[in-house]
Design a protein around this motif. Sequence first.
Motif, PDB file in Angstrom:
ATOM      1  N   GLY A 111       5.982  -1.342  10.968  1.00 20.70           N
ATOM      2  CA  GLY A 111       5.125  -1.323   9.831  1.00 20.70           C
ATOM      3  C   GLY A 111       6.375  -0.512   8.690  1.00 20.70           C
ATOM      4  O   GLY A 111       7.277  -0.811   8.588  1.00 20.70           O
ATOM      5  N   ILE A 112       5.188   0.556   7.804  1.00 17.81           N
ATOM      6  CA  ILE A 112       5.428   0.530   6.867  1.00 17.81           C
ATOM      7  C   ILE A 112       5.602   2.382   7.397  1.00 17.81           C
ATOM      8  O   ILE A 112       4.225   2.889   7.402  1.00 17.81           O
ATOM      9  CB  ILE A 112       5.505   0.515   5.144  1.00 17.81           C
ATOM     10  CG1 ILE A 112       5.324  -0.724   4.898  1.00 17.81           C
ATOM     11  CG2 ILE A 112       5.724   0.907   3.964  1.00 17.81           C
ATOM     12  CD1 ILE A 112       4.709  -1.762   4.102  1.00 17.81           C
ATOM     13  N   THR A 113       6.731   3.323   7.178  1.00 21.85           N
ATOM     14  CA  THR A 113       6.309   4.655   7.504  1.00 21.85           C
ATOM     15  C   THR A 113       7.424   5.314   6.400  1.00 21.85           C
ATOM     16  O   THR A 113       8.038   4.764   5.754  1.00 21.85           O
ATOM     17  CB  THR A 113       6.911   4.867   9.010  1.00 21.85           C
ATOM     18  OG1 THR A 113       8.292   4.350   9.146  1.00 21.85           O
ATOM     19  CG2 THR A 113       5.775   4.273   9.862  1.00 21.85           C
ATOM     20  N   ASP A 114       7.761   6.737   6.546  1.00 21.27           N
ATOM     21  CA  ASP A 114       8.860   7.356   5.601  1.00 21.27           C
ATOM     22  C   ASP A 114       9.863   6.980   5.296  1.00 21.27           C
ATOM     23  O   ASP A 114      10.286   6.832   6.663  1.00 21.27           O
ATOM     24  CB  ASP A 114       8.359   8.645   5.576  1.00 21.27           C
ATOM     25  CG  ASP A 114       9.809   9.893   4.780  1.00 21.27           C
ATOM     26  OD1 ASP A 114       9.065   9.695   3.951  1.00 21.27           O
ATOM     27  OD2 ASP A 114       9.629  10.646   5.428  1.00 21.27           O
ATOM     28  N   GLY A 115      10.600   6.462   4.271  1.00 17.44           N
ATOM     29  CA  GLY A 115      11.751   6.137   4.207  1.00 17.44           C
ATOM     30  C   GLY A 115      11.965   4.267   4.740  1.00 17.44           C
ATOM     31  O   GLY A 115      13.277   3.564   4.337  1.00 17.44           O
ATOM     32  N   SER A 116      11.011   3.284   5.095  1.00 19.29           N
ATOM     33  CA  SER A 116      10.726   2.120   5.073  1.00 19.29           C
ATOM     34  C   SER A 116      11.192   1.832   3.413  1.00 19.29           C
ATOM     35  O   SER A 116      10.659   2.452   2.592  1.00 19.29           O
ATOM     36  CB  SER A 116       9.380   1.858   5.831  1.00 19.29           C
ATOM     37  OG  SER A 116       9.027   2.217   6.595  1.00 19.29           O
ATOM     38  N   SER A 117      11.649   0.603   3.655  1.00 21.43           N
ATOM     39  CA  SER A 117      11.641  -0.104   2.703  1.00 21.43           C
ATOM     40  C   SER A 117      11.401  -1.749   2.711  1.00 21.43           C
ATOM     41  O   SER A 117      11.378  -2.546   4.193  1.00 21.43           O
ATOM     42  CB  SER A 117      13.322  -0.627   2.582  1.00 21.43           C
ATOM     43  OG  SER A 117      14.404   0.354   1.942  1.00 21.43           O
ATOM     44  N   ALA A 118      10.259  -2.317   2.086  1.00 20.16           N
ATOM     45  CA  ALA A 118       9.887  -3.819   1.456  1.00 20.16           C
ATOM     46  C   ALA A 118      10.320  -4.389   0.323  1.00 20.16           C
ATOM     47  O   ALA A 118      10.863  -3.600  -0.545  1.00 20.16           O
ATOM     48  CB  ALA A 118       8.704  -3.407   1.745  1.00 20.16           C
ATOM     49  N   ARG A 119      10.614  -5.928   0.456  1.00 22.14           N
ATOM     50  CA  ARG A 119      11.459  -6.705  -0.339  1.00 22.14           C
ATOM     51  C   ARG A 119      10.406  -7.028  -0.538  1.00 22.14           C
ATOM     52  O   ARG A 119       9.635  -8.007  -0.129  1.00 22.14           O
ATOM     53  CB  ARG A 119      12.438  -6.921  -0.062  1.00 22.14           C
ATOM     54  CG  ARG A 119      13.357  -8.124  -0.811  1.00 22.14           C
ATOM     55  CD  ARG A 119      14.643  -7.484  -0.913  1.00 22.14           C
ATOM     56  NE  ARG A 119      15.373  -8.131  -2.272  1.00 22.14           N
ATOM     57  CZ  ARG A 119      15.590  -6.880  -2.561  1.00 22.14           C
ATOM     58  NH1 ARG A 119      15.477  -5.697  -2.872  1.00 22.14           N
ATOM     59  NH2 ARG A 119      15.945  -7.366  -4.424  1.00 22.14           N
ATOM     60  N   LEU A 152      10.878  -2.027  -2.662  1.00 22.32           N
ATOM     61  CA  LEU A 152      10.221  -1.008  -2.217  1.00 22.32           C
ATOM     62  C   LEU A 152      10.957   0.171  -1.486  1.00 22.32           C
ATOM     63  O   LEU A 152      10.534   0.080  -0.020  1.00 22.32           O
ATOM     64  CB  LEU A 152       8.504  -1.239  -2.467  1.00 22.32           C
ATOM     65  CG  LEU A 152       8.156  -1.740  -3.052  1.00 22.32           C
ATOM     66  CD1 LEU A 152       6.823  -2.260  -2.871  1.00 22.32           C
ATOM     67  CD2 LEU A 152       8.008  -1.344  -4.475  1.00 22.32           C
ATOM     68  N   ARG A 153      10.548   1.538  -1.420  1.00 20.96           N
ATOM     69  CA  ARG A 153      11.099   2.424  -0.826  1.00 20.96           C
ATOM     70  C   ARG A 153       9.702   3.355  -0.839  1.00 20.96           C
ATOM     71  O   ARG A 153       9.778   4.187  -1.310  1.00 20.96           O
ATOM     72  CB  ARG A 153      12.085   3.163  -1.014  1.00 20.96           C
ATOM     73  CG  ARG A 153      13.787   2.212  -0.739  1.00 20.96           C
ATOM     74  CD  ARG A 153      15.044   3.017  -0.634  1.00 20.96           C
ATOM     75  NE  ARG A 153      16.200   2.008  -0.915  1.00 20.96           N
ATOM     76  CZ  ARG A 153      17.066   2.653  -1.971  1.00 20.96           C
ATOM     77  NH1 ARG A 153      17.083   3.579  -2.194  1.00 20.96           N
ATOM     78  NH2 ARG A 153      18.046   1.811  -1.741  1.00 20.96           N
ATOM     79  N   PHE A 154       9.581   3.499   0.460  1.00 21.31           N
ATOM     80  CA  PHE A 154       8.159   4.331   0.362  1.00 21.31           C
ATOM     81  C   PHE A 154       8.194   5.270   1.054  1.00 21.31           C
ATOM     82  O   PHE A 154       9.290   5.953   2.259  1.00 21.31           O
ATOM     83  CB  PHE A 154       7.581   3.513   2.063  1.00 21.31           C
ATOM     84  CG  PHE A 154       6.582   2.479   1.096  1.00 21.31           C
ATOM     85  CD1 PHE A 154       5.905   2.025   0.577  1.00 21.31           C
ATOM     86  CD2 PHE A 154       7.596   1.325   1.366  1.00 21.31           C
ATOM     87  CE1 PHE A 154       5.230   1.236   0.107  1.00 21.31           C
ATOM     88  CE2 PHE A 154       7.018  -0.343   0.983  1.00 21.31           C
ATOM     89  CZ  PHE A 154       6.165  -0.035   0.460  1.00 21.31           C
ATOM     90  N   VAL A 155       8.408   6.988   0.422  1.00 24.63           N
ATOM     91  CA  VAL A 155       7.896   7.879   0.933  1.00 24.63           C
ATOM     92  C   VAL A 155       6.737   8.215   1.293  1.00 24.63           C
ATOM     93  O   VAL A 155       5.594   8.289   0.475  1.00 24.63           O
ATOM     94  CB  VAL A 155       9.222   8.904  -0.194  1.00 24.63           C
ATOM     95  CG1 VAL A 155       9.387  10.415  -0.274  1.00 24.63           C
ATOM     96  CG2 VAL A 155      10.279   8.140  -0.448  1.00 24.63           C
ATOM     97  N   HIS A 156       6.711   9.288   1.738  1.00 28.40           N
ATOM     98  CA  HIS A 156       5.613   9.834   2.379  1.00 28.40           C
ATOM     99  C   HIS A 156       5.105  10.867   1.392  1.00 28.40           C
ATOM    100  O   HIS A 156       5.889  11.721   2.028  1.00 28.40           O
ATOM    101  CB  HIS A 156       5.305  10.129   3.588  1.00 28.40           C
ATOM    102  CG  HIS A 156       4.288  10.952   4.179  1.00 28.40           C
ATOM    103  ND1 HIS A 156       2.961  10.428   4.336  1.00 28.40           N
ATOM    104  CD2 HIS A 156       4.060  12.033   5.254  1.00 28.40           C
ATOM    105  CE1 HIS A 156       2.223  11.219   4.673  1.00 28.40           C
ATOM    106  NE2 HIS A 156       2.695  12.804   5.000  1.00 28.40           N
TER     107      HIS A 156
END
Length: 128
Positions: free
Chosen positions: A104-112, A124-128
Amino acid sequence: LRSPPHSTRRGHYLQSTTLPTPNPDCYVCRSAVLELTLDLDREKSWTLGTLLKRILKKELGFVHPTVMLGGDLIYEEGDELDEEEVASYAKNLPKKLPDLPCGGITDGSSARVEDFGQDLEVELRFVH
């Protein structure tokens, strides 16, 4: 009659110019890494469908996004997909971001995210 030098067959003249330097604030002009701050709590988290519609398509202009998480393909759009592939990827649309495959996508995850039709790619870098 021959065309003058530097003109096209239709008589339009061509003028060489220097291309402007890429805009460092434009995600299309550079190798883009965008930081996205979202509420990633399981109860309040966005779904993949909402992320696609509101951020990737509306804000970033992707037409047929392909989303990779942890090196695995979790969503893809396009005319070349068969019905089975479309159904398989559609199962991920209502899932909350933390509940997606590959952890999944959590704090600190990256998706291309890529859109091959537009030759567009962003991380995309995800920050909570």
